[in-house]
Design an enzyme around this catalytic site. Structure first.
Site, PDB file in Angstrom:
ATOM      1  N   HIS A 252       0.767  -0.975  -0.056  1.00  0.00           N
ATOM      2  CA  HIS A 252      -0.112  -0.062   0.038  1.00  0.00           C
ATOM      3  C   HIS A 252       0.998   1.210  -0.152  1.00  0.00           C
ATOM      4  CE1 HIS A 252      -3.878  -2.078   1.752  1.00  0.00           C
ATOM      5  NE2 HIS A 252      -3.327  -2.526   0.767  1.00  0.00           N
ATOM      6  N   GLY A 253       2.390   1.194  -0.276  1.00  0.00           N
ATOM      7  CA  GLY A 253       3.127   2.396  -0.323  1.00  0.00           C
ATOM      8  C   GLY A 253       4.021   2.526   0.585  1.00  0.00           C
TER       9      GLY A 253
END
Length: 415
Positions: A252-253
């Protein structure tokens, strides 16, 4: 650009080629003295190896788990309050899949309702050796699919620690978060390889690579991460952090936040650099997220640089979201009280997934100047060809930098 102080700033200033070949030994003389001690070697007992591991680590300067040795850990391990210790992990530390025991006995942390297998803390500690920590995560992934209130253990928690180095370690099958740094200072992760991937139809969820909380001077470099949530997440009160030279897949980064979640709390993230990141098959690339709505907290994000990101098949390659998990109506009525200042997104290239059609970057800020000094430079992001030209969206923010024209005029109404 800004300067980050102390250990994180020192490493951030080193050229990336040097990062790949060496890392600082900031335990200094104390570590050199330890290395002269003969190690205490541990072998598998055939039962629960947790108590003997804890006891040996308390007694010995260096503990060796040799190759082809798997220690079976059936009880929680409290190894805090240590000083001048080496853990030479060449074999495997594997936590048993006894869910009932861990749910009832894992170390509990009130922040986001977490439990942990193992807490490691004290001063001048090194964990190294090329071995593996295994969380037996598959039973947890499958159980969580039918019970999303299930508490799942963090694989390794650095707790109330100063000067800790974790180098060349593999971390696999974490039930939830892989690494949690809680009240740490001077923490280095170098060459840590993470894999948290389900072998069934039930995904491995919330398997953040690193979560940093109430900690200062944390460096994460030269690592491979294959997981199902944030690659790195800066939780409240994280300062002087580096997360660089990383390969993240399925994540998710690299996230600042989420912040402002709890009423009455003032959250700070300050002095963060993330550079030379390769992000693939991910939900987000570089992200800053803060809650809005009634009854939330407040805070500030200041002096953050994301640079040299190469992205492939990423839903949201570049994003600020000041309405995180908040409805549009609630966000309009009760804007975020987390201020975001002095942010740089520099040298981004690659492709989005098309999940947001042509949108490749979004800066969604609350009104009244809650986002300021947002800089974008040398941005070349593209969607899949069927969506045409890239679209850059923003609202309630003045964007500066040589790529500001991509976002247009969105100081009030957005584009």
């Amino acid at each position: 650009m800004r300067i980050i102080s102390s250990l994180a700033g020192l490493i951030a200033a080193v050229p990336l080629l040097s990062l790949a070949s060496s890392s600082p030994d900031f335990t200094g003389v104390a570590h050199a003295r330890r290395q002269r001690q003969d190690p205490c070697t541990l072998f598998a007992s055939g039962g629960d190896d947790g108590p003997i591991f804890v006891d040996t680590l308390q007694r010995c300067d260096t503990v060796l788990i040799p190759p082809e040795t798997t220690l079976s850990i059936a009880t929680r391990m409290n190894t805090t309050g240590l000083s001048y210790k080496n853990i030479d992990l060449q074999g495997t530390i594997k936590f048993t899949p006894n869910m009932t025991y861990w749910i009832d006995n894992g170390f509990y942390f009130a922040f986001q309702d977490q439990i942990a297998f193992w807490i490691l803390g004290g001063n001048d500690i090194k964990l190294f050796g090329g071995g593996t920590i295994d969380g037996s995560g598959q039973v947890w992934y499958d159980a969580f699919a039918s019970n999303d209130t299930l508490l799942r253990p963090i694989l390794l928690t650095i707790y109330q620690a100063t000067n800790v180095a974790i180098e060349g370690i593999n971390m696999i099958n974490g039930p939830e978060w892989i690494n949690f740094v809680n009240e740490g200072q001077g923490i280095l992760y170098d060459g840590v390889n993470i894999s948290a991937v389900s072998t069934s139809e039930n995904p491995a969820k919330n398997t953040d690579g690193w979560d940093i909380y109430r900690s200062d001077n944390v460096v994460i470099i030269n690592s491979q991460i294959n997981n199902g949530d944030d690659c790195v997440s800066l939780k409240p009160n994280s300062t002087n952090i580096v997360a660089s030279n990383l390969n993240c897949n399925g994540s998710h980064g690299i996230s600042v936040g989420s912040l402002g979640q709890y009423a009455g709390e003032y959250d700070i993230v300050e002095n963060f650099t993330s550079t030379n990141v390769r992000m693939a098959n991910a939900e987000n690339g570089a992200r800053i997220k803060a809650f809005a709505g009634q009854g939330v907290g407040s805070g500030i994000v200041k002096n953050v640089t994301y640079s040299f990101f190469t992205e492939s098949n990423v839903d949201n390659p570049l994003v600020i979201d000041q309405c995180y998990e908040t409805t549009a109506e609630a966000c309009a009525a009760y804007p975020s009280n987390v201020y975001i200042q002095d942010i740089w997104f520099d040298n981004f290239q690659g492709t989005s997934s098309g999940n947001e059609k042509s949108v490749v970057a979004s800066l969604a800020c609350s009104p009244d100047g809650r986002c300021s000094d947002i800089n974008v430079n040398n941005i070349t992001l593209t969607p899949p060809t069927q969506y045409g030209n890239a679209t850059y969206t923003c609202q309630n923010v003045n964007v500066t930098g040589d790529a500001a024209y991509l976002f247009g005029d969105c100081a009030t109404t957005g584009t």
